[in-house]
Scaffold this active site. Structure first.
Site, mmCIF file in Angstrom:
data_model
loop_
_atom_site.group_PDB
_atom_site.id
_atom_site.type_symbol
_atom_site.label_atom_id
_atom_site.label_comp_id
_atom_site.label_asym_id
_atom_site.label_seq_id
_atom_site.Cartn_x
_atom_site.Cartn_y
_atom_site.Cartn_z
ATOM 1 N N ASP A 182 0.864 -1.184 0.000
ATOM 2 C CA ASP A 182 0.000 0.000 0.000
ATOM 3 C C ASP A 182 0.901 1.235 0.000
ATOM 4 O O ASP A 182 1.829 1.328 0.806
ATOM 5 C CB ASP A 182 -0.918 0.018 1.225
ATOM 6 C CG ASP A 182 -1.950 1.135 1.147
ATOM 7 O OD1 ASP A 182 -3.004 0.917 0.521
ATOM 8 O OD2 ASP A 182 -1.683 2.221 1.699
ATOM 9 N N ASN A 190 -2.116 12.967 -4.939
ATOM 10 C CA ASN A 190 -3.304 13.043 -5.780
ATOM 11 C C ASN A 190 -4.062 14.349 -5.540
ATOM 12 O O ASN A 190 -4.529 15.005 -6.480
ATOM 13 C CB ASN A 190 -4.214 11.843 -5.485
ATOM 14 C CG ASN A 190 -4.999 11.394 -6.695
ATOM 15 O OD1 ASN A 190 -4.536 11.482 -7.816
ATOM 16 N ND2 ASN A 190 -6.213 10.913 -6.467
ATOM 17 N N ASP A 199 -2.643 9.386 -11.712
ATOM 18 C CA ASP A 199 -2.640 8.242 -12.627
ATOM 19 C C ASP A 199 -1.243 8.013 -13.200
ATOM 20 O O ASP A 199 -0.793 6.868 -13.339
ATOM 21 C CB ASP A 199 -3.632 8.480 -13.771
ATOM 22 C CG ASP A 199 -5.082 8.354 -13.325
ATOM 23 O OD1 ASP A 199 -5.318 7.881 -12.199
ATOM 24 O OD2 ASP A 199 -5.975 8.747 -14.107
ATOM 25 N N ASP A 225 -4.371 2.502 -4.695
ATOM 26 C CA ASP A 225 -2.915 2.440 -4.570
ATOM 27 C C ASP A 225 -2.464 1.163 -3.867
ATOM 28 O O ASP A 225 -1.433 1.130 -3.219
ATOM 29 C CB ASP A 225 -2.390 3.673 -3.825
ATOM 30 C CG ASP A 225 -2.983 3.817 -2.424
ATOM 31 O OD1 ASP A 225 -3.983 3.122 -2.132
ATOM 32 O OD2 ASP A 225 -2.459 4.616 -1.636
#
Length: 316
Positions: A182, A190, A199, A225
């Site tokens: 993770d 983001n 992205d 993620d």
């Protein structure tokens, strides 16, 4: 006109009608003699394979549309049928590779029939180009098993691959490991740089993961993620897996250029090990790796769990 003449006229008209139907059929039609030489080649055969009737008629079929690696198999099959009457392809609807005059490949659906005419064997084949259909089917299959953004294998692929890997582990006696990854700090990137940049970052993470592990290992994107790596053919247990996990953390922590602005993320990784004697299910193996990933986050992020201390305490 006598009855015999009428009958002969009818047969000629019928033959002409059948020839017209075959010549204008939507499927390619190829007629072969007992030696595999082309005797009939309709318009759709010309369109499908690129050879004109004048070029094809009189030549062996394996010199026209059969891939070179399958030519000998084709010739042996015809010889076996003529000698014994035994065939594995006649009367069946088959999907086979073929080749055009320009050398390009295609897939055809074919049905071949053997007929006895005037005391000799001839072969009649109808072929339909299904290349586009097979391409679409392959693309749909690819899409069901791959993440649209990164191109990595997806969650469904993991649920299908892991039980197979476990069976392989039992057969070979080699262990396998599951790394549950993770990203640390992805949400901040983001939010700061936008979803397009996020992205781009995920695609770069995917690339780094693939370049860090061995070719025999598999990388999956589960969602957002979260990523998973499946390590196979391990000779040791946690030491090997931890070494890979630490290398991954090191590679993922290198800043990523997002349109001229550097962004940095980390990773927390949980490990689960499967041994050949284990009966743990694939789902439980993933859950265990997921559990240790959350323990790694609680321990301060950028960590790999279970660490050596925890592992030793669990085995004593």
């Amino acid at each position: 006109m006598s009855r015999q003449e009428q009958a002969e006229r009818f047969l000629k008209d019928r033959e002409a009608e059948l020839r017209s139907v075959i010549e204008n059929a939507n499927d390619a039609y190829i007629g072969l003699d007992r030696d595999g030489i082309v005797r009939e080649w309709n318009r759709q055969a010309e369109t499908t394979f690129g050879w004109s009737a004048g070029e094809a008629i009189g030549r062996p079929l394996d010199a026209l549309i059969i891939p070179a690696e399958m030519g000998e198999l084709h010739r042996r099959g015809m010889a076996r049928y003529l000698a014994t009457g035994s065939a594995t392809v006649l009367g069946k609807r088959l999907e086979l590779p073929a080749v055009r005059k320009d050398g390009s490949g295609l897939t055809v659906e074919v049905r071949i029939t053997a007929l006895e005419v005037n005391g000799t064997t001839i072969f009649s084949a109808f072929l339909h180009d299904i290349t586009e259909r097979k391409t679409l089917e392959a693309q749909r299959e690819y899409d069901t098993l791959h993440d649209a953004l990164t191109g990595l294998l997806n969650r469904r692929a993991l649920t299908e691959s892991l039980p197979i890997a476990q069976a392989r582990s039992r057969r070979t006696g080699k262990m396998l490991g599951v790394l549950f990854i993770d990203l640390d700090g992805f949400k901040a990137v983001n939010d700061t740089h936008g979803h397009e940049a996020g992205d781009k970052l995920l695609c770069e993470i995917a690339r780094r993961l693939q370049s860090t592990v061995r070719k025999t290992d598999s990388v999956f994107r589960l969602a957002g993620d979260e990523f998973t790596v499946l390590l196979e053919d391990m000779t040791a247990t946690y030491p090997d897996a931890r070494a890979v996990a630490k290398k991954i953390i090191e590679q993922l922590s290198v800043p990523v250029d997002l349109c001229g602005r550097a962004a940095t993320v980390g990773a927390s990784i949980g490990i689960a090990i499967f041994t050949p004697s284990s009966n743990v299910s694939a789902a439980d193996l993933i859950k265990e790796a997921d559990y240790w990933m959350y323990e790694a986050k609680k321990a301060g992020r950028g960590r790999v769990m279970p660490d050596k201390t925890v592992q030793e305490s669990r085995t004593t």
